[in-house]
Design an enzyme around this catalytic site. Structure first.
Site, PDB file in Angstrom:
ATOM      1  N   LYS A 139       6.916  14.716  -5.831  1.00  0.00           N
ATOM      2  CA  LYS A 139       6.307  14.281  -4.576  1.00  0.00           C
ATOM      3  C   LYS A 139       5.462  13.028  -4.781  1.00  0.00           C
ATOM      4  CE  LYS A 139       4.334  18.229  -4.191  1.00  0.00           C
ATOM      5  NZ  LYS A 139       3.548  19.398  -3.745  1.00  0.00           N
ATOM      6  N   THR A 196      -5.564  17.594   4.361  1.00  0.00           N
ATOM      7  CA  THR A 196      -4.324  17.815   3.614  1.00  0.00           C
ATOM      8  C   THR A 196      -4.434  19.010   2.667  1.00  0.00           C
ATOM      9  OG1 THR A 196      -5.081  16.202   1.966  1.00  0.00           O
ATOM     10  CG2 THR A 196      -3.632  15.387   3.730  1.00  0.00           C
ATOM     11  N   GLY A 210      -3.775  22.333   1.098  1.00  0.00           N
ATOM     12  CA  GLY A 210      -2.655  23.264   1.141  1.00  0.00           C
ATOM     13  C   GLY A 210      -1.305  22.643   1.411  1.00  0.00           C
ATOM     14  N   THR A 211      -1.204  21.313   1.342  1.00  0.00           N
ATOM     15  CA  THR A 211       0.089  20.680   1.627  1.00  0.00           C
ATOM     16  C   THR A 211       1.152  21.077   0.608  1.00  0.00           C
ATOM     17  OG1 THR A 211      -0.715  18.694   0.474  1.00  0.00           O
ATOM     18  CG2 THR A 211      -0.825  18.691   2.878  1.00  0.00           C
ATOM     19  N   GLY A 212       0.772  21.151  -0.667  1.00  0.00           N
ATOM     20  CA  GLY A 212       1.746  21.531  -1.688  1.00  0.00           C
ATOM     21  C   GLY A 212       2.221  22.959  -1.516  1.00  0.00           C
ATOM     22  N   CYS A 213       1.298  23.864  -1.227  1.00  0.00           N
ATOM     23  CA  CYS A 213       1.656  25.260  -0.976  1.00  0.00           C
ATOM     24  C   CYS A 213       2.594  25.358   0.229  1.00  0.00           C
ATOM     25  CB  CYS A 213       0.408  26.083  -0.710  1.00  0.00           C
ATOM     26  SG  CYS A 213      -0.854  26.017  -1.997  1.00  0.00           S
TER      27      CYS A 213
END
Length: 290
Positions: A186, A217, A219-222
């Site tokens: 990412k 932003t 928790g975007t990866g989760c």
């Protein structure tokens, strides 16, 4: 191990099911809470196995407690022997012992696995012990169907800096060589255009989106990895699941509700908000549903 129980299928409709194996975020923007919200938003029944309990909000992680390995294993076994899962994902796996235990359960239940290699919270607090990185590389990644590292995580996994798009491609190649089938590096942490690089071992696909200027932003990866997991559970091929998850998280960031005084959460239910206010909502489908 079959993910759908035959006796149930014969009698009634069985909803797609996805399992998250991750830490609990008391602020509910990341971790187990973000994953379950994402599963629900994408019409997948969510199951959970909590690996750690954290005391955190949008500004910081104040405390964290790892759950005993035996309890983590018991949670996974309990939900899978009864309900089953069409796909699973991992998030915070703080220690080598937890990684080893989860890897054992992935093998036992033959899970389709998405790995979000969570290493730090948005606030910068460490969520993965330094001695756990090698366990992640050697024990879990060979079992993963998809991995979704951001640039700092990818740099740790490959042991070097990633500055350019070609560096991202090379990192994807090296991570794929660890045994992962599909790699998404990412680009949100880059200074330029936020391009994600997808690699399936043969071809590269660049996933582009507009950079949204926002502090919200958390928790975007989760959420991104959970969306991939949900769409895999619904039967989409990996590349379409990744593309659908990219569209979902981009709009979730765009419509972030502005909660908290730090890095706030994204809007997991943005589609339902649109449906509630749209006069012709019945003609709109969910991201990746077609």
């Amino acid at each position: 191990m079959m993910s759908r129980r035959g006796d149930e299928e014969g009698n009634r409709r069985v909803s797609p099911r996805a399992l998250t194996i991750a830490g609990s975020d008391s602020g509910a923007g990341a971790g187990i809470q973000a994953d379950l919200k994402t599963f629900a938003a994408l019409e997948v029944y969510g199951l959970s196995a909590i690996t750690a309990i954290t005391a955190q909000n949008t500004r910081s992680v104040y405390a964290a407690y790892e759950l005993p390995v035996e309890l983590i294993e018991a949670q996974i076994d309990a939900v899978l022997e009864d309900i089953g899962a069409d796909a699973a994902k991992t998030g915070m796996l703080a220690s080598p012992q937890i990684i080893e235990a989860v890897a054992g359960r992935v093998r036992k239940w033959n899970l389709r696995l998405v790995v979000d290699p969570v290493m730090r919270a948005k606030s910068g607090d460490a969520l993965l012990q330094s001695d756990a990185v090698q366990a992640l590389r050697s024990q879990l990644l060979p079992l993963a169907e998809v991995i979704t590292p951001n640039l700092p995580e990818a740099e740790i996994l490959v042991g070097g800096p990633i500055d350019t798009l070609e560096d991202m491609r090379e990192a994807a190649r090296r991570i794929h060589a660890l045994g992962v089938q599909h790699v998404v590096v990412k680009g949100g942490h880059s200074s330029g255009e936020p391009i994600d690089v997808y690699f399936d071992g043969q071809q590269f696909v660049e996933l582009r989106s507009q950079r949204i200027k926002t502090a919200h932003t958390h928790g975007t990866g989760c959420t991104f990895s959970a969306a991939i997991t949900a769409l895999l559970a619904r039967g989409l091929p990996v590349e379409k699941a990744v593309a659908g998850a990219k569209r979902y998280i981009t709009e979730a960031i765009r419509q972030a509700p502005g909660i908290g005084h730090g890095h706030g959460p994204v809007e997991h239910f943005w589609q339902w908000r649109q449906l509630a206010t749209s006069t012709d909502a019945g003609s709109e489908g969910l991201i990746g549903a077609s």
